[in-house]
Write a protein that holds these residues in place. Structure first.
Motif, PDB file in Angstrom:
ATOM      1  N   PRO A  16       0.792  -1.227   0.000  1.00  0.00           N
ATOM      2  CA  PRO A  16       0.000   0.000   0.000  1.00  0.00           C
ATOM      3  C   PRO A  16       0.826   1.281   0.000  1.00  0.00           C
ATOM      4  O   PRO A  16       0.462   2.251  -0.636  1.00  0.00           O
ATOM      5  CB  PRO A  16      -0.848  -0.111   1.257  1.00  0.00           C
ATOM      6  N   GLY A  17       1.935   1.321   0.685  1.00  0.00           N
ATOM      7  CA  GLY A  17       2.740   2.534   0.733  1.00  0.00           C
ATOM      8  C   GLY A  17       3.380   2.893  -0.598  1.00  0.00           C
ATOM      9  O   GLY A  17       3.620   4.061  -0.895  1.00  0.00           O
ATOM     10  N   SER A  37      10.226  -1.277   5.985  1.00  0.00           N
ATOM     11  CA  SER A  37       9.317  -2.311   5.499  1.00  0.00           C
ATOM     12  C   SER A  37       9.389  -3.602   6.306  1.00  0.00           C
ATOM     13  O   SER A  37      10.446  -3.970   6.820  1.00  0.00           O
ATOM     14  CB  SER A  37       9.656  -2.615   4.036  1.00  0.00           C
ATOM     15  N   ALA A  38       8.259  -4.285   6.362  1.00  0.00           N
ATOM     16  CA  ALA A  38       8.206  -5.599   6.993  1.00  0.00           C
ATOM     17  C   ALA A  38       8.621  -6.698   6.017  1.00  0.00           C
ATOM     18  O   ALA A  38       8.914  -7.814   6.433  1.00  0.00           O
ATOM     19  CB  ALA A  38       6.801  -5.874   7.512  1.00  0.00           C
ATOM     20  N   SER A  39       8.662  -6.374   4.716  1.00  0.00           N
ATOM     21  CA  SER A  39       9.003  -7.387   3.723  1.00  0.00           C
ATOM     22  C   SER A  39      10.100  -6.874   2.798  1.00  0.00           C
ATOM     23  O   SER A  39      10.355  -5.681   2.708  1.00  0.00           O
ATOM     24  CB  SER A  39       7.768  -7.772   2.912  1.00  0.00           C
ATOM     25  N   GLN A  45      12.331  -0.998  -7.000  1.00  0.00           N
ATOM     26  CA  GLN A  45      11.671  -0.122  -6.028  1.00  0.00           C
ATOM     27  C   GLN A  45      12.691   0.548  -5.120  1.00  0.00           C
ATOM     28  O   GLN A  45      12.577   1.734  -4.828  1.00  0.00           O
ATOM     29  CB  GLN A  45      10.659  -0.905  -5.196  1.00  0.00           C
ATOM     30  N   SER A  46      13.676  -0.192  -4.672  1.00  0.00           N
ATOM     31  CA  SER A  46      14.663   0.398  -3.761  1.00  0.00           C
ATOM     32  C   SER A  46      15.481   1.496  -4.441  1.00  0.00           C
ATOM     33  O   SER A  46      15.947   2.417  -3.781  1.00  0.00           O
ATOM     34  CB  SER A  46      15.575  -0.671  -3.170  1.00  0.00           C
ATOM     35  N   LEU A  54      14.687  -2.979   6.648  1.00  0.00           N
ATOM     36  CA  LEU A  54      13.756  -4.041   6.988  1.00  0.00           C
ATOM     37  C   LEU A  54      13.526  -4.033   8.494  1.00  0.00           C
ATOM     38  O   LEU A  54      14.486  -4.050   9.273  1.00  0.00           O
ATOM     39  CB  LEU A  54      14.288  -5.396   6.541  1.00  0.00           C
ATOM     40  N   LYS A  55      12.290  -4.030   8.894  1.00  0.00           N
ATOM     41  CA  LYS A  55      11.941  -3.928  10.312  1.00  0.00           C
ATOM     42  C   LYS A  55      12.594  -5.017  11.146  1.00  0.00           C
ATOM     43  O   LYS A  55      13.108  -4.737  12.226  1.00  0.00           O
ATOM     44  CB  LYS A  55      10.418  -3.964  10.487  1.00  0.00           C
TER      45      LYS A  55
END
Length: 79
Positions: A16-17, A37-39, A45-46, A54-55
């Motif tokens: 979503p972000g 991010s969690a994933s 994208q990066s 990563l969280k």
């Protein structure tokens, strides 16, 4: 009697972000973006953001350092 409120069905979107990134990139002076991010984030994208963390793999200190680095690279409007 307890009131009931209509609710829209929730759809879980995968990223979503990332939907916001195109809007941010379209700004005249887009701000730097840090993704927390969690994933995993893929390379295309990066490449569009200043930092990806990563969280599960990032300590609070690492997050703070990344934010300070990115903010230090940013320039105020008109600078």
């Amino acid at each position: 009697m307890t009131p009931t409120w209509p609710t829209a069905p929730r759809r879980r979107r995968r990223r979503p972000g990332w939907d916001l990134l195109a809007d941010i990139e379209a700004l005249t002076l887009p701000p730097s973006v840090v993704v927390f991010s969690a994933s995993e984030v893929d390379r295309p994208q990066s490449a569009r953001v200043a930092a990806v963390l990563l969280k599960a793999q990032t300590s609070n200190d690492e997050l703070l350092q990344a934010l300070q680095r990115v903010l230090g690279q940013s320039h105020p409007p008109g600078a």
